[in-house]
Design an enzyme around this catalytic site. Structure first.
Site, PDB file in Angstrom:
ATOM      1  N   GLY A  73       3.213   7.444   8.494  1.00 44.83           N
ATOM      2  CA  GLY A  73       2.505   6.171   8.472  1.00 44.83           C
ATOM      3  C   GLY A  73       3.444   4.996   8.270  1.00 44.83           C
ATOM      4  O   GLY A  73       3.456   4.050   9.054  1.00 44.83           O
ATOM      5  N   GLU A  88       8.616   2.819   2.423  1.00 44.23           N
ATOM      6  CA  GLU A  88       8.759   1.743   1.439  1.00 44.23           C
ATOM      7  C   GLU A  88      10.184   1.284   1.178  1.00 44.23           C
ATOM      8  O   GLU A  88      10.477   0.795   0.078  1.00 44.23           O
ATOM      9  CB  GLU A  88       8.146   2.227   0.114  1.00 44.23           C
ATOM     10  CG  GLU A  88       8.928   3.356  -0.603  1.00 44.23           C
ATOM     11  CD  GLU A  88       8.417   4.770  -0.325  1.00 44.23           C
ATOM     12  OE1 GLU A  88       7.792   4.980   0.723  1.00 44.23           O
ATOM     13  OE2 GLU A  88       8.660   5.659  -1.162  1.00 44.23           O
ATOM     14  N   ASN A  89      11.086   1.391   2.152  1.00 41.69           N
ATOM     15  CA  ASN A  89      12.468   0.942   1.945  1.00 41.69           C
ATOM     16  C   ASN A  89      12.503  -0.401   1.212  1.00 41.69           C
ATOM     17  O   ASN A  89      11.748  -1.308   1.520  1.00 41.69           O
ATOM     18  CB  ASN A  89      13.166   0.763   3.289  1.00 41.69           C
ATOM     19  CG  ASN A  89      12.848   1.868   4.259  1.00 41.69           C
ATOM     20  OD1 ASN A  89      13.165   3.010   4.008  1.00 41.69           O
ATOM     21  ND2 ASN A  89      12.167   1.517   5.338  1.00 41.69           N
ATOM     22  N   HIS A  98      -0.086   0.376  -0.023  1.00 34.75           N
ATOM     23  CA  HIS A  98       0.638   1.552  -0.498  1.00 34.75           C
ATOM     24  C   HIS A  98       2.149   1.304  -0.513  1.00 34.75           C
ATOM     25  O   HIS A  98       2.809   1.508  -1.537  1.00 34.75           O
ATOM     26  CB  HIS A  98       0.291   2.741   0.396  1.00 34.75           C
ATOM     27  CG  HIS A  98       0.950   4.023   0.010  1.00 34.75           C
ATOM     28  ND1 HIS A  98       0.342   4.970  -0.784  1.00 34.75           N
ATOM     29  CD2 HIS A  98       2.184   4.522   0.292  1.00 34.75           C
ATOM     30  CE1 HIS A  98       1.155   5.986  -0.962  1.00 34.75           C
ATOM     31  NE2 HIS A  98       2.290   5.748  -0.320  1.00 34.75           N
ATOM     32  N   GLU A  99       2.673   0.849   0.599  1.00 34.27           N
ATOM     33  CA  GLU A  99       4.133   0.660   0.677  1.00 34.27           C
ATOM     34  C   GLU A  99       4.574  -0.455  -0.266  1.00 34.27           C
ATOM     35  O   GLU A  99       5.603  -0.357  -0.930  1.00 34.27           O
ATOM     36  CB  GLU A  99       4.575   0.362   2.113  1.00 34.27           C
ATOM     37  CG  GLU A  99       4.137   1.395   3.146  1.00 34.27           C
ATOM     38  CD  GLU A  99       4.401   2.844   2.771  1.00 34.27           C
ATOM     39  OE1 GLU A  99       5.381   3.111   2.045  1.00 34.27           O
ATOM     40  OE2 GLU A  99       3.612   3.711   3.176  1.00 34.27           O
ATOM     41  N   HIS A 132       4.727   0.751  -3.816  1.00 35.97           N
ATOM     42  CA  HIS A 132       5.899   1.600  -4.071  1.00 35.97           C
ATOM     43  C   HIS A 132       7.067   0.792  -4.668  1.00 35.97           C
ATOM     44  O   HIS A 132       7.954   1.368  -5.291  1.00 35.97           O
ATOM     45  CB  HIS A 132       6.388   2.241  -2.771  1.00 35.97           C
ATOM     46  CG  HIS A 132       5.842   3.616  -2.509  1.00 35.97           C
ATOM     47  ND1 HIS A 132       5.795   4.605  -3.473  1.00 35.97           N
ATOM     48  CD2 HIS A 132       5.356   4.191  -1.364  1.00 35.97           C
ATOM     49  CE1 HIS A 132       5.295   5.719  -2.926  1.00 35.97           C
ATOM     50  NE2 HIS A 132       5.012   5.490  -1.657  1.00 35.97           N
ATOM     51  N   GLU A 183       4.230   9.380  -5.234  1.00 38.95           N
ATOM     52  CA  GLU A 183       3.196   9.362  -4.190  1.00 38.95           C
ATOM     53  C   GLU A 183       1.785   9.447  -4.771  1.00 38.95           C
ATOM     54  O   GLU A 183       0.893   8.700  -4.358  1.00 38.95           O
ATOM     55  CB  GLU A 183       3.436  10.476  -3.169  1.00 38.95           C
ATOM     56  CG  GLU A 183       4.722  10.307  -2.349  1.00 38.95           C
ATOM     57  CD  GLU A 183       4.799   8.977  -1.607  1.00 38.95           C
ATOM     58  OE1 GLU A 183       3.782   8.272  -1.492  1.00 38.95           O
ATOM     59  OE2 GLU A 183       5.924   8.633  -1.154  1.00 38.95           O
TER      60      GLU A 183
HETATM   61  N1  ARG Z   1       7.278   7.568   1.286  1.00 43.52           N
HETATM   62  C1  ARG Z   1       6.525   7.371   2.489  1.00 43.52           C
HETATM   63  C2  ARG Z   1       5.141   6.965   2.051  1.00 43.52           C
HETATM   64  O1  ARG Z   1       4.395   7.668   1.474  1.00 43.52           O
HETATM   65  C3  ARG Z   1       6.419   8.545   3.378  1.00 43.52           C
HETATM   66  C4  ARG Z   1       7.694   9.208   3.721  1.00 43.52           C
HETATM   67  C5  ARG Z   1       7.422  10.454   4.431  1.00 43.52           C
HETATM   68  N2  ARG Z   1       8.643  11.128   4.665  1.00 43.52           N
HETATM   69  C6  ARG Z   1       8.714  12.332   5.240  1.00 43.52           C
HETATM   70  N3  ARG Z   1       9.863  12.862   5.392  1.00 43.52           N
HETATM   71  N4  ARG Z   1       7.656  12.951   5.639  1.00 43.52           N
HETATM   72  O2  ARG Z   1       4.750   5.892   2.171  1.00 43.52           O
HETATM   73 ZN    ZN Z   2       4.040   6.765  -0.392  1.00 46.10          ZN
END
Ligand code: ARG
Ligand code: ZN
Length: 883
Positions: A259, A262-263, A295-296, A299, A318
């Site tokens: 989806g 969150e860098n 959500h992002e 984070h 998460e």
């Molecule tokens: N941290 C991201 C989120 O939940 C998702 C990253 C998913 N990474 C993966 N390798 N499947 O917003």
């Molecule tokens: Zn996440």
């Protein structure tokens, strides 16, 4: 190759600063990294360890000296330097090929632009690095690229310098003021445009917000921008958390495995969760964008400022962030039923997907003990069940108590990489509560079952509820210890009203009409006194714990709850119980060739709900929606997908037969003329209206077909257009009507050819249509617009068919499984993460009749025997085969 949580060792070296220089070219990008490192004397790891994958190492210098091949050892993804001094400056040059990187992990090309995805372990595809979340460093990033091809150069943090390099190239230098783990690194370069605005935080500080998209999409960014502003404000108000950067960027790409990500300061999104305007996006899309943007953004504190020590702790960020985004969406709607509607939708997903995961070969605790490939553990258990675990703290500690726990969590751990246990400790210490037993929610997999036995003693005027818990075995966990389960409850009198509760064990709350019982033993009895007549219990209100509640209600009791429960979740739940009971009976009747029928008590209860204008239309829509085929399947030991489908279709048609007039008036009463608006009220109206439409077309008839046709032709938004097209496509009418439906489908394609996200819908609609069989899917796969290279497109047709068209996928001849195997094998070469997701469609193969199992096993075996299978796919299929 299994990695165990118990084997965690702190890194042998910390990294303080990282300077990176990128010379960006699509098929040959040169990456220079300089990092300062210092020995961690507390670690038993004495070597300096780096990870790398698919890299060409050009140069490795330690403290200014070129390291010869003999000075380090590369084994698989690991590079070790023995006897490194305590203070090290490492300089590494690598060459990578983003254009050939079809895994969409690391640095890759998307439509001529550069995009990164580093979580969980993608950074090691960019440079050799101690790529693990407990290594946090400050990054400075220099990007250099051709000015014409890559006019925009972005990375984390603040832009501190940019300029021309003279040779047709330019540069931008970015500095992230916050320490971060490598999985939060990001860069984006290419032809992009942005919607931007200055935004004033509550503190008065001004920040720059940007939403970056490809040219031609600036008419689709407003909702994402609004959602971002709402998120910023919500986190300030609800949790006292402020945006810590001067600039916050969102970038949308059409090529993305999940989806969004969150860098730090540079969130990268799947276009599906950014782009929206009324003509291309549905109400569901609008809601999805709001929650993923939230959500992002959330984070930034729960994930970035406080991150995970290791990937076994993934749910720490998460589960908590999903809880936060769920609360955000609920708070934005504001009303009590609005909140309940959101809660019901979230629980529906949890039950349908997570309960099923818990019952299959990939079952794992919220904090797993082992994995082969971490990317396989971005699961509904980590996310959705993890969120339920956080919600249980909220239920146990209350609104203010939970907030205190959050405050303490940040006070203690800001800037650290921590464990799930640290979060629990903050909740326990801030509230003074003993949450020792609560730990089992993290360590034990499986969905607990809570059985209810209640007795009423008329003479003593007492009502006793005995709750007994158990939890089925899961892989590697045969026996489970009792969980700490909050059971919110109330008692309804014969008039449907809550009665005041009196219980010796909950004296402090005497007279309340809702209580949270705490079930901690295998079995416990709760006695209520002063109960003057036999009540109807309403248990697990608002779904206060992720368990299956086993309780025997009569139809009359369920009818009373559906009509009266003060807890809207349990009102809906009562309706679902009534429906499930009937759908199970109908399925069995189909299997035994008996005549099918639906009783009037049920139909009248639906009629009453449908016509109750005092109820939120969104709530009515949920009550009127029958449990999905997947949910019905969970009621059976052996699943018969065709019988379930036939039974559910019969129920829908029969409901329509009896409620036609009511459905028609509901349709007309909930039109939303005028300009499209994605507010909760209008969405609720459209939802109920379109549900009514889909029911109406279950009953062959000229006028309802015309109703849908007119809605399709005259729709001014995608919600109404798609709902009408779906109804038309699934309508079983005469030849003329079938031709007309096909014509509409064609017109839709032609009108939206240029909108990738809409073409995804066009494929998805067909993939899930009742008449779409394996042959039809194969035909659609040859359509020029179809490709497996793009995850969204691959998912829209093939995943949708395998996961959401059960009666066709599970064709008796096994042709669906053969198709599945071909697809998994093809995707495995391109994109292991996406392939492994599709591989999961076969998780529950043991639940099907033996004739189907034989075909499924063969398909699984075919995949398992494939050469060069990624560990992603291998883990999934070997666990399935071992089950
Ligand atoms: N941290 C991201 C989120 O939940 C998702 C990253 C998913 N990474 C993966 N390798 N499947 O917003
Ligand atoms: Zn996440």
């Amino acid at each position: 190759e299994t990695i165990f949580r118990k084997d965690y060792i702190a890194p042998g070296f910390w990294v303080d600063t990282v300077e990176m220089g990128f010379d960006l070219e699509l098929s040959a990008t040169h990456v220079a990294t300089r990092m300062t490192m210092r020995r961690n004397h507390d670690s038993s790891e004495k070597d300096l360890v780096l990870f790398g994958e698919s890299l060409k190492l050009l140069q490795l210098r330690m403290n200014g000296v070129n390291l010869k091949k003999s000075a380090y050892k590369i084994e698989g993804e690991t590079l070790r330097i023995a006897n490194a001094p305590d203070e090290v400056t490492l300089e590494i040059e690598t060459l990578i090929n983003p254009l050939k990187n079809t895994s969409l992990s690391g640095l890759y090309a998307s439509n001529g632009n550069f995009i990164t995805q580093c979580e969980a372990e993608g950074f090691r595809k960019i440079t050799w690095f101690p790529d693990r979340p407990d290594v946090m460093a400050k990054y400075t990033v220099m990007l250099r690229a051709d000015k014409k091809k890559f006019p925009v150069l972005l990375s984390n943090g603040n832009l501190i310098e940019e300029g021309d390099l003279g040779d047709g190239r330019h540069f931008a230098k970015w500095e992230d003021p916050f320490k971060k783990p490598s999985y939060l690194f990001a860069l984006v370069a290419g032809k992009l445009v942005c919607q931007e605005e200055d935004y004033k935080l509550k503190s008065g500080r001004k920040v720059l917000l940007q939403v970056w998209v490809e040219d031609g999409n600036l008419d689709k960014t407003q909702h994402a921008m609004d959602s971002l502003k709402n998120s910023i404000r919500w986190d300030e108000e609800r949790f006292g958390l402020e945006l810590d950067l001067d600039r916050f960027m969102i970038v949308a790409t059409g090529d993305f495995n999940m989806g969004a990500m969150e860098n730090k300061g540079l969130n990268i999104f799947n276009t599906k969760f950014v782009l929206a305007n009324p003509s291309i996006a549905t109400d569901v899309d609008y809601a999805g964008i709001e929650s993923v943007v939230g959500h992002e953004y959330f984070h930034n504190w729960t994930g970035n400022r406080v991150t995970c020590r290791d990937w076994f702790q993934l749910s720490l960020k998460e589960g908590l962030t999903v809880f936060r985004d769920q609360e955000f969406s609920a708070d934005l709607v504001g009303t009590a039923t609005g909140r309940a509607v959101k809660r019901i939708e979230d629980v529906r997903l949890l039950r349908q997907v997570q309960f099923s995961e818990d019952a299959g070969p990939m079952a794992h605790p919220v904090r797993p003990d082992s994995f082969v490939e971490i990317n396989n553990f971005y699961t509904v258990t980590i996310y959705e069940k993890g969120s339920e675990v956080v919600r249980m703290y909220y239920t146990l500690l209350g609104h203010d108590g939970f907030r205190k726990g959050m405050d303490l969590y940040f006070e203690r751990h800001d800037g650290q990489a921590v464990e799930c246990d640290d979060f629990r400790a903050a909740m326990a210490d801030s509230s003074g509560r003993d949450l020792t037993q609560f730990e089992r929610w993290y360590s034990q997999a499986g969905t607990p079952r809570v059985k209810v036995d209640a007795t009423y003693d008329a003479e003593a005027q007492t009502y006793s509820i005995t709750l007994s818990q158990s939890c089925p075995a899961t892989p590697g966990q045969a026996e489970k210890l009792p969980f700490h389960i909050p059971v919110a409850m109330g008692l309804l009198g014969a008039d449907g009203k809550d009665i005041p509760l009196h219980s010796a064990a909950y004296e402090a709350q005497a007279g309340a009409t809702s209580l949270v019982l705490e079930l901690t033993e295998a079995s416990q009895t709760f006695v209520f006194t002063g109960v003057s007549s036999k009540p109807v219990p309403s248990l697990l209100r608002n779904f206060s714990a992720p368990v299956v509640l086993e309780i025997d209600y009569s139809d009359e009791e369920l009818g009373l709850l559906l009509a009266n429960d003060s807890d809207p979740f349990n009102r809906w739940e009562a309706g679902q119980r009534l429906a499930t009971r009937r759908l199970v009976k109908l399925t069995t009747a189909v299997q035994q060739g008996e005549e099918l029928s639906l009783d009037s008590m049920f139909i009248e209860a639906l009629r009453a709900t449908l016509n109750d204008a005092s109820l939120d239309p969104a709530f009515r829509e949920l009550v009127l929606t029958l449990p999905s085929e997947a949910m019905i399947a969970e009621e059976f030991k052996v699943v018969d997908p065709q019988a379930i489908h036939t039974a559910r279709q019969f129920a829908r048609a029969t409901i329509t037969e009896h409620l036609r007039a009511d459905l028609l008036s509901a349709y007309e009463a909930h039109l939303t003329p005028g300009k499209y608006s994605p507010d909760a009220q209008s969405m609720a109206k459209r939802g109920l209206k379109n549900l009514a439409l889909s029911y109406l077309l279950e009953w062959s008839d000229e006028s309802t077909f015309e109703l849908a046709k007119t809605q399709f032709d005259e729709a001014e938004n995608m919600t109404d257009r798609l709902a009408a097209l779906t109804a038309l496509t699934n309508f079983s009418g005469n030849d003329k009507q079938a031709k007309s439906a096909a014509k509409s489908l064609k017109a839709f394609y032609k009108d939206f050819k240029k909108e990738a996200l809409v073409i995804d819908k066009w494929f998805m609609l067909q993939a899930t249509a009742r008449t779409t069989d394996v042959a039809k899917v194969r035909e659609l796969m040859t359509h020029p617009a179809f490709t497996l290279n793009n995850p969204n497109r691959a998912r829209s047709l093939t995943f949708a068919f395998c996961n959401a068209n059960p009666s066709r996928f599970h064709a008796a001849d096994g042709s669906g499984y053969a198709l599945w195997a071909e697809l998994v094998i093809a995707l495995n070469k391109l994109n292991p993460q996406v392939a492994a997701r599709l591989a999961r469609s076969m998780d529950r193969w043991k639940k099907y009749p033996e004739s189907l199992q034989a075909h499924m096993k063969a398909a699984l075996q075919k995949v398992a025997d494939t050469k060069k299978l990624s560990k992603d796919v291998l883990e999934v299929v070997s666990k399935a085969l071992a089950s």
